[in-house]
Design an enzyme around this catalytic site. Sequence first.
Site, PDB file in Angstrom:
ATOM      1  N   LYS A  77       0.865  -1.194   0.000  1.00  0.00           N
ATOM      2  CA  LYS A  77       0.000   0.000   0.000  1.00  0.00           C
ATOM      3  C   LYS A  77       0.890   1.227   0.000  1.00  0.00           C
ATOM      4  CE  LYS A  77      -4.427   1.088   0.330  1.00  0.00           C
ATOM      5  NZ  LYS A  77      -5.557   0.388  -0.271  1.00  0.00           N
ATOM      6  N   GLY A 174     -24.301   4.643   1.509  1.00  0.00           N
ATOM      7  CA  GLY A 174     -23.291   5.185   0.587  1.00  0.00           C
ATOM      8  C   GLY A 174     -23.686   4.902  -0.850  1.00  0.00           C
ATOM      9  N   GLY A 176     -22.192   6.148  -3.560  1.00  0.00           N
ATOM     10  CA  GLY A 176     -21.092   6.600  -4.422  1.00  0.00           C
ATOM     11  C   GLY A 176     -20.893   5.622  -5.566  1.00  0.00           C
ATOM     12  N   VAL A 178     -19.490   2.569  -5.911  1.00  0.00           N
ATOM     13  CA  VAL A 178     -19.879   1.160  -5.750  1.00  0.00           C
ATOM     14  C   VAL A 178     -21.360   1.052  -5.395  1.00  0.00           C
ATOM     15  CG1 VAL A 178     -19.457  -0.985  -4.522  1.00  0.00           C
ATOM     16  CG2 VAL A 178     -17.546   0.534  -5.004  1.00  0.00           C
ATOM     17  N   TYR A 180     -23.874   2.876  -6.077  1.00  0.00           N
ATOM     18  CA  TYR A 180     -24.774   3.102  -7.216  1.00  0.00           C
ATOM     19  C   TYR A 180     -24.889   1.836  -8.083  1.00  0.00           C
ATOM     20  CZ  TYR A 180     -26.841   4.982 -11.437  1.00  0.00           C
ATOM     21  OH  TYR A 180     -27.673   5.176 -12.516  1.00  0.00           O
TER      22      TYR A 180
END
Length: 350
Positions: A77, A174, A176, A178, A180
């Site tokens: 990461k 949420g 956003g 994903v 949606y």
Amino acid sequence: MNINELPIKGHERLAACTDGDYHGLIAIHSTLLGPAIGGTRFWRYRNQDEAINDVLRLARGMTYKNALAGVPFGGGKSIILKQNGPIDREAIFRAHGRFVETFGGRYFTAEDVGTSPDDMEYVRKETQYVAGLMSGSGNPSPVTARGVFRAMQAAARYRWGSDSLEGRTVAIQGCGSVGYYLASYLRKAGADLFATDVDEGKVEKVVNDFGAMALGPDDIYYADADIFAPCALGGVLNDDTIHALKVEIVAGAANNQLLEPRHGDELAALDILYVPDYAANSGGVINGCRDLLGWNTAQSAAKVDEIYDTVFNIFEMAAAEGIPTYKAADRLAEERLASTRREGDRVVHS
Ligand code: NAD
């Protein structure tokens, strides 16, 4: 460019880089399964220690996610520490690309919280070790949503004896990227939807496009629904929320949904079937395999479909061993890692 190695146990490498206004960290947890992959988070932290803790935790999470997804990659990461003042994104992300390049292919990056495919185009100007470009596999969110949907179907079969989500009610937190697309899959499958978002415009779109019923951000936990789908932030399964839930299943895209491991124990005690987040949300990583391994869309879709079996295996393991599902997911990932060794460049599974 000034790179410092930071001493670390339990991870393969942690390095910090300063280059003009750029301050970045890259952690590699494991390259046992292959080169480490994991996105770049661009975030404001209170201090460097907080950022170091986050990058180490996230890199380890990527090892587990990739092991469970069955993709030939390890976990890593990066974090770019957001500074005060104006931001020159090209300068920042090109500096990040130069830092990634110094890893010589042992670490591949992509977008994450606070970054976009456009930022990755800047990274690409300095290194080839980047996925998720608009010119390549593009936005991973529809693929992530598909994986979460498959995970929900597996949970439905395990809990109710059938994959069908028709007539089930799902509360989506949420709306956003994903959330949606998940709403779209669920509506097509005949599910009824509750939806919430702190951004009213985003909820409105899900209400208009998929007939969802809007709820306030705090009301979503109390929704009279069958499934709760956290697709916003981490830490939403906690002391304040778990006892409000009326659902039988929790399955969503958000990373680190359990505030603490004990909240996974509490869900199990309440007989709420929890789909471990990193088992459900690996669609984005799988989508990246189109850039990294040259997969076509059919190959990536087939891999996403396997999320269904993986999640079902986790439920069976949890039941057989009398452990909560989040522990079963960890165990399954650890088994896959333990059965792997490297012979030179070759990864050997026993
Ligand atoms: P996004 O930023 O597009 O959407 C998140 C949405 O959550 C936003 O619309 C935001 O307004 C809303 N939100 C924030 N706080 C909220 C709150 N308290 N209550 C209700 N809504 C709130 O992000 P995304 O790409 O859709 O990702 C959603 C989650 O899934 C994130 O946790 C992300 O880390 C995780 N994830 C995403 C992918 C991917 O492919 N995009 C892959 C793996 C994991």
